[in-house]
Write a protein that holds these residues in place. Structure first.
Motif, mmCIF file in Angstrom:
data_model
loop_
_atom_site.group_PDB
_atom_site.id
_atom_site.type_symbol
_atom_site.label_atom_id
_atom_site.label_comp_id
_atom_site.label_asym_id
_atom_site.label_seq_id
_atom_site.Cartn_x
_atom_site.Cartn_y
_atom_site.Cartn_z
ATOM 1 N N ARG A 77 3.312 -1.293 0.587
ATOM 2 C CA ARG A 77 2.062 -1.225 -0.176
ATOM 3 C C ARG A 77 2.030 -2.297 -1.252
ATOM 4 O O ARG A 77 3.034 -2.905 -1.600
ATOM 5 C CB ARG A 77 1.907 0.149 -0.813
ATOM 6 N N ASP A 105 1.076 15.916 10.936
ATOM 7 C CA ASP A 105 1.020 15.889 9.476
ATOM 8 C C ASP A 105 1.395 17.219 8.850
ATOM 9 O O ASP A 105 0.885 18.272 9.240
ATOM 10 C CB ASP A 105 -0.391 15.496 9.016
ATOM 11 N N THR A 121 8.080 5.506 2.534
ATOM 12 C CA THR A 121 6.642 5.336 2.341
ATOM 13 C C THR A 121 6.273 4.061 3.084
ATOM 14 O O THR A 121 7.148 3.314 3.536
ATOM 15 C CB THR A 121 6.299 5.183 0.842
ATOM 16 N N MET A 122 4.986 3.816 3.247
ATOM 17 C CA MET A 122 4.560 2.597 3.934
ATOM 18 C C MET A 122 4.528 1.446 2.926
ATOM 19 O O MET A 122 4.299 1.649 1.735
ATOM 20 C CB MET A 122 3.172 2.792 4.547
ATOM 21 N N ARG A 180 3.881 12.644 7.074
ATOM 22 C CA ARG A 180 3.732 12.536 8.525
ATOM 23 C C ARG A 180 5.087 12.557 9.228
ATOM 24 O O ARG A 180 6.023 11.866 8.837
ATOM 25 C CB ARG A 180 2.981 11.247 8.890
ATOM 26 N N MET A 194 -0.705 0.931 7.725
ATOM 27 C CA MET A 194 -0.984 2.211 8.404
ATOM 28 C C MET A 194 0.278 2.678 9.123
ATOM 29 O O MET A 194 1.023 1.885 9.679
ATOM 30 C CB MET A 194 -2.104 2.038 9.437
ATOM 31 N N SER A 195 0.471 3.964 9.123
ATOM 32 C CA SER A 195 1.625 4.541 9.807
ATOM 33 C C SER A 195 1.300 4.764 11.285
ATOM 34 O O SER A 195 0.128 4.826 11.675
ATOM 35 C CB SER A 195 1.956 5.884 9.152
ATOM 36 N N LYS A 207 4.326 7.340 -5.439
ATOM 37 C CA LYS A 207 5.090 6.886 -4.269
ATOM 38 C C LYS A 207 6.386 6.202 -4.681
ATOM 39 O O LYS A 207 7.374 6.246 -3.930
ATOM 40 C CB LYS A 207 4.222 5.979 -3.417
ATOM 41 N N LEU A 253 2.488 9.718 3.219
ATOM 42 C CA LEU A 253 1.291 8.878 3.280
ATOM 43 C C LEU A 253 0.425 9.013 2.034
ATOM 44 O O LEU A 253 -0.378 8.139 1.749
ATOM 45 C CB LEU A 253 0.476 9.196 4.536
ATOM 46 N N ASP A 254 0.528 10.112 1.337
ATOM 47 C CA ASP A 254 -0.178 10.230 0.067
ATOM 48 C C ASP A 254 0.645 11.168 -0.802
ATOM 49 O O ASP A 254 1.349 12.053 -0.289
ATOM 50 C CB ASP A 254 -1.602 10.777 0.267
ATOM 51 N N GLU A 292 -2.136 -0.509 1.834
ATOM 52 C CA GLU A 292 -0.948 0.099 2.408
ATOM 53 C C GLU A 292 -0.974 -0.063 3.918
ATOM 54 O O GLU A 292 -2.035 0.106 4.540
ATOM 55 C CB GLU A 292 -0.947 1.586 2.038
#
Lengths: 682, 682
Positions: free
Chosen positions: A492, A566, A489-490, A660, A560-561, A479, A669-670, A558
């Protein structure tokens, strides 16, 4: 790259048939008969003294005037020796038709290796083995042991087929379609001369105005991509790729080669500007039309359709819609213009349904062709004595101003001469409504292909990463790379223990995702290493319990979005085509509906952005039912950058799943990264 | 149902042409010329005294011997009067080709109504208006104003086309394919005689051995289904349905009819046993092959493929795999048997790649045909003087024992006579590898269609519901119905207030779904009326707050189900076909990938169970990646029961969305019922 040398193969001054025979059931006899029509010198060679034949290759070459090509009609065990003798005698190209080489396994591999050795040592160009040969009807050169090939007529379409059989099938169909053949080649084992070589040769082959390439397997994907891309700039290329389904056992017995990905091969050919078709009939329809007319480069061809019968017209319109071809509304003044010429009952939009064409049919054609919304014209009619479609096109004055394809039907005795006359007048013509739709679709695909860039862009500069590129990649590091590529990215935190996790949770805020952080774990969710929607301190403790139970020593927390649609995006090394990128819907869509867009990398951000349009599910990404709309520019930049990473060798593979699409843009997200095999950074 | 009366139309003793003309540019002249080849009596009628013509229909009938058919070549405004005169004179059938009736809107509606009136009052059968006519080449009866139609040859395939133009296109292509035409009809406006009438007539039409039906719109879906089902029991039916994409504006101008659902029409035709095709070429290939050979009824045809060239063989195998046709492994003793006859290099599995066929080719054919795993045979070869495919088939002795289709290629001068000879020998033959694959796929589809039941089963007994069927249906009542159908739902409670909800939650146990219960709300989720995963008393309170805010006065509390794969199943009334059932994947799959299976109800549980196999996503329902496997028998019983509810008129529509497939069976998680319009219970 020695394309010019194929002149000795396809445009020889003289030919020697080695192993020529007087016995009608021998290959050497069939080949000598086929070559009897050749306009240049033809020398027959047989070790056994035979009237009218030489007993050695050297004799034949010495006696002849410019023997450039040796056609070897000898068994596998003797092929290499004959090839060496040919090269020694100064012959520069050879055809070996026999089977019994690599495709039969160990027993033939030695014979194949021996041929390779001679090619490497002498530089002689070799077509085959395991092919029924090639032909150039325009010069009477028929180096095929299929007797019917001698009757093929000269024309404007070249065939480059993986198999000798398909070369003949496609060529016979081209002859029947009236297009004729400029050059037909069955590559066979392709030990030396392969499809890439022939495609390069065809770029400057004057009689060839369109090319059909039939592909079963690809050895060098990049070379194929480059050759097709260079060729489509000058001539249309129609590609028939076999192997959508698993027929690998049979295919291997046939060619000795492992299967290439059908999907990736098609994607690469399309990217290079080729027109993809599904069967030999479509190939012949597309190539024979494209040999006569091409539209200018455009992403979406807009067609005008004029039909004399409504029923076939409806079928054509339906199929054009299925091919994504617009039949745009005509301008008001075009409609007003054609209204003068047509009875009131007819449908004066697009399609224009004229009813039985009257004397003012040419005016209708001219009016629609002149409409600024129209890039190309399709005209369909059932033949009748009162309808002279060719004269109507001539009188309209549109030929040469806009690409036009005629579709006709009627009794064979009327259709055949009409089609012949149309072709003689240089017009593209097909039989039947569906083929007219196919022809217009081919015109549209070729027009789209003409926008293909000449060569792949250089990979752009890679981002600078503090940790370099070597070593293992866990999700946090992956990430960081995504961050460096400029994609959100979220928030983290990497937490070495539960206490750190508790503090990080407060800092990040609920709800959170709690994950195992371990570069050796590729499928975190499947081992219970991911807990989503953690919204309280209690929930955090139980999430940490669960993730620990799955083996976590280090935690990734992390934010959440928000919800969204997706995607899966990624880049990887294809064994045949090198760096490739993919964009698909997340979840099961990619594997179940095979709804995924592929491209060869490197590719420009613009080109990558266009991949969304390839997806059947594209509407889901464009505000479907109040959902989010993907920023195609940002997505394209990301996909292009991922492709660059793999193309430059920085990583072997990278996949963002899910990526996403939210109201506020795309969020990774990953991410999973497989390091490059080399340990040094690029 | 008056099928026998079509004898007057298609097998008349004598014909009168009303409005016959000597002016070459008139419809009446073209028609009189076309009919000149008719073997029976031909009377020409023109009100203006003309040599060789009668001045009235009555005169023509009185003078003639058995005038059964009137061909009216008069404008729309005069058609009804001429039709009435014809009926009055004792003529029993008429053809009206002219346009200008309902398809042009108000201006022509009166003329159309007038025709209807005459038909209703006199019982005369009327084909048209707005069609180019029909032809029966075997009797020289060509009632078409397209001159080329006179050259059509008699054959075994009948064409029933929505449009006159498509009747001609299909017939010309059949003639070129060598199949010929037994009867070709363009239905046109279909005011009286429609496709259903003609299909019924064809069941007993001796020369017809296969039927192509071309459909643009359907008026009476049940009648079509019944006619096709009855016909496929006796003769193969190939169906080409136009209108996959939105071409409705053009279609309406053409036929005056509203579009029928392309998808539902195709599903119904397939259910009735028809072979679906996508274009006129496929239609002709399928029908000309099926006119010569049919396989016995089987759900999955197993083909044996024998090819003389590996390249085309690979293409055929690939395309057969795409059509879902098995090429099963041959038995060990079959392989041992063919190994005696083939050189060692060839592929002696299925496909059997013989290489150039040798003298023992018939033995190979016989061995593969005798294999118990093989239902039908495809044989492909490029023609060569040394290959006499027909003799090989004859020598093998397999013709008549197993369905066999030959695919050949080669120069036209060799292929044409070979195909002609094959047809003369009663063999099914096509040109090219893809068409051979298409032909085998048609054989497989027809074999599957032969399993179609003769008639729709009676709806089974409806469950007894305490509350009857009338009135509004909220989710709780809909689920009571699902319970009564024997399908599991989750434990639930209807709660009139929050206190009841709290008590119910304790009784049911966490986690719960909390929903608004209101029959007037169709989209609960979209208004915030559903909260899932409620797992604590606190969460329950906030869930109740949210659902109340969405307007809930009554709450539905329900246990949460375990995870699984979500389906959508339902039944509804199609305006054309009546009760239909659908099974698709949940979520966006149905609308985005159009991956949904449709059937006409009532249908048996077994037939409904087979719908899973229609889904592209079927693997998702069969233990994909460790997921659950659907109980197809239970699903079939449910879908059949839903269809019965709608077919019996108990409800207008019912949808279970989602129906979750779990490890412990299917569970209905939500259900919506639209009551039947009639308020009385069935």
């Amino acid at each position: 790259m020695r394309p010019a040398e194929l002149g000795a193969l396809f445009e020889p001054r003289g030919i020697a048939v080695i192993g020529a025979s007087r016995h009608a059931d021998k290959l050497g006899s069939a080949m000598a008969s086929s070559l009897a029509g050749f306009g240049g010198e033809l020398a027959l060679v047989n070790a056994r003294p035979t009237p009218g034949m030489h007993t050695s290759i050297a004799d034949a070459v010495a006696a002849g005037d410019g023997i450039d090509l040796a056609v070897l009609c000898v068994p596998a065990a003797h092929a290499a020796a004959s090839l060496r003798d040919s090269a020694a005698a100064g012959i520069r190209a050879a055809l070996v038709c026999a089977g019994g080489f690599a495709e039969v396994g160990e027993a033939g591999q030695g014979f194949a290796d021996a041929l390779d050795e001679v090619v490497a040592e002498t530089g002689i160009r070799l077509l085959g083995p395991n092919t029924s040969g090639f032909f150039v009807p325009g010069t009477g050169l028929c180096a095929s042991f299929v007797p019917g090939a001698r009757s093929l007529t000269a024309g404007q379409v070249a065939v480059v087929a993986a198999s000798g059989g398909m070369n003949h099938v496609l060529s016979f169909h081209l002859a029947e379609e009236g297009a004729g053949v400029s050059l037909g080649v069955g590559i066979g084992a392709g030990q030396d001369v392969d499809a890439v070589d022939v495609l390069r040769f065809l770029a400057d082959h004057e009689p060839t105005r369109a090319v059909i390439v039939h592909i079963e397997t690809v050895a060098d994907g990049r070379a194929l991509l480059g050759a097709v891309r260079a060729l489509t700039r000058r001539k249309p290329v129609v590609a028939l790729v076999v192997g959508e389904h698993d027929v690998s056992e049979f295919a291997q017995s046939h060619t000795g080669a492992l299967a290439t990905s059908w999907r990736t091969t098609r994607a690469a050919l399309r990217q290079a500007g080729a027109v993809l078709v599904d069967d030999e009939d479509q190939a012949v329809t597309a190539a024979s039309v494209l040999a006569r007319t091409r539209a200018d480069g455009t992403a979406h061809l807009r067609a005008g359709l004029i039909t004399a019968q409504a029923g076939p017209g409806l079928l054509i319109a339906d199929r054009l819609a299925g091919s994504g071809i617009d039949l745009p509304r005509l301008a008001d003044d075009t409609v007003a213009r054609i209204a003068q010429y047509l009875p009131p009952m007819t449908f004066q939009s697009n399609p224009v349904d004229t009813g039985r064409p009257g004397p003012q049919f040419p005016e209708v054609l001219a009016a629609v062709a002149a409409d600024p919304a129209i890039d190309a014209l399709g005209v369909y009619a059932i033949t009748e004595p009162v309808i002279d479609l060719l004269r109507a096109v001539g009188d309209s004055g549109i030929d040469g101003t806009a690409p036009i394809v005629l579709g006709i039907d009627g009794p064979a005795v009327e259709v055949a001469p009409t089609m012949q006359a149309a072709r003689a007048a240089g017009l593209a013509v097909v039989r039947g409504p569906s083929r007219l739709a196919q022809a217009l679709a081919a015109l549209a695909e070729d027009a789209r292909g003409r926008l293909a860039t000449d060569a792949a862009p250089e990979p752009s500069r890679l981002p600078t990463l503090a940790g370099g590129w070597a070593g293992a990649w866990d999700e946090a590091r992956a990430k960081d790379l995504v961050d460096a590529l400029g994609v959100r990215t979220m928030g983290r935190a990497v937490c070495a223990d539960r206490e750190e996790a508790r503090r990080a949770a407060v800092a990040l805020g609920w709800p959170l995702a709690v994950k195992i952080l371990d570069a050796t774990v590729l499928h975190k969710t499947e081992i219970g290493g991911v807990v989503l929607g953690v919204a309280s301190e209690d929930a955090l403790e139980s999430a940490l319990d669960r993730v620990e139970a799955a083996g976590a020593r280090v935690f990734l927390l992390e934010k959440m979005s928000s919800s969204g649609v997706d995607l899966v995006v990624g880049a990887r090394l294809d064994p045949v085509f090198g760096a490739t990128v993919a964009v698909g819907l997340g979840g099961t869509a990619v594997e179940i509906w095979e709804d995924v867009a592929l491209r060869i990398a490197p590719l420009s951000p613009d080109e990558a952005a266009g991949m969304v349009s390839d997806l059947a599910a594209r509407e889901l990404l464009r505000g479907h039912r109040g959902g989010p709309t993907v920023d195609e520019r940002a997505l394209g930049a990301l996909v292009s950058a991922l492709g660059d990473l793999v193309a430059a060798g920085a990583v072997a593979e990278i996949e963002i799943n899910p990526l996403r699409v939210t109201e506020s843009g795309i969020v990774a997200l990953d991410a999973v990264v497989i390091p490059a095999v080399e340990t040094e950074s690029p």
